[in-house]
Design an enzyme around this catalytic site. Sequence first.
Site, PDB file in Angstrom:
ATOM      1  N   SER A   1       4.289  -9.639   2.235  1.00 18.59           N
ATOM      2  CA  SER A   1       4.464 -10.610   1.148  1.00 18.59           C
ATOM      3  C   SER A   1       3.741 -10.264  -0.144  1.00 18.59           C
ATOM      4  CB  SER A   1       3.967 -11.981   1.633  1.00 18.59           C
ATOM      5  OG  SER A   1       2.636 -11.877   2.131  1.00 18.59           O
ATOM      6  N   GLU A   2       3.110  -9.118  -0.229  1.00 18.58           N
ATOM      7  CA  GLU A   2       2.206  -8.820  -1.331  1.00 18.58           C
ATOM      8  C   GLU A   2       2.849  -8.912  -2.713  1.00 18.58           C
ATOM      9  OE1 GLU A   2       0.242  -7.003   2.272  1.00 18.58           O
ATOM     10  OE2 GLU A   2       2.286  -7.265   1.523  1.00 18.58           O
TER      11      GLU A   2
END
Length: 262
Positions: free
Chosen positions: A136-137
């Site tokens: 999800s960065e």
Amino acid sequence: MADPAILTSLDDAGVATVTLNRPEVHNAFNDEIIADLTATLSRFGGDPKVRAVVLRANGKSFSAGADLGWMKRMAGYGFEENVADARELAALMRTLNDLPKPTVALVQGAAFGGGVGLVACCDIALAADTASFCLSEVKLGLIPAVISPYVVPAIGTRAARRYFLTAERFSALEAKSLGLVHEVVPAVMLDAALMKIMESLSDGAPGAQAASKDLIGFVADRRPGDVLEDCARRIAEARAGDEGREGLAAFLEKRPPSWRRQ
């Protein structure tokens, strides 16, 4: 007094269990937990009584990755402070990846960001069919840099080009098809699947398992001609070693080897 963020145990069979225990924040980790987890894994890795290490979590999530409070603090750091902080997380991933004992991730729920890194660093990963995964960065303007040396080999470059960029959540079955996890079972069967793996691991000689892990790292992404001489030396050492002699003797004598728990 607050419950410990990490729980540990060691059973009579030599199985060490490390349990993430911050269910109220989805087992997210900060700098203190990273340091504690690194030290705990190092201790078990050097303990001759430990045959294997299981990494699991309490609550509905395996790990949400970085703790929001920790990330907020990091946002106020300068560049050099951020580099030093990232090195601590890198040390955790390297310690888990290089541990000289078989490691098993037991993923009962969501694994996001650094949580995916922990799974990728384990030798074997078992997941409940309700588990999910997400890199999800980029949604936070960040990149999965520190975990990438482990996640990219686990899922492959092509899949990484999708999931690193889209930050899509994907299922346990998709994680299995990508190679991130080895087995997907109903949640109620997760511990039974672990017991089956542990039974298989107990058949192997501890030194040979450690040497096999080192061998994998040595031959990965190298041409056969570049490694054959070293591989010949390694198998010769194994044959002449105590475990190799015991394993062959046990086979010929039709008895369990000395490392096999009766």
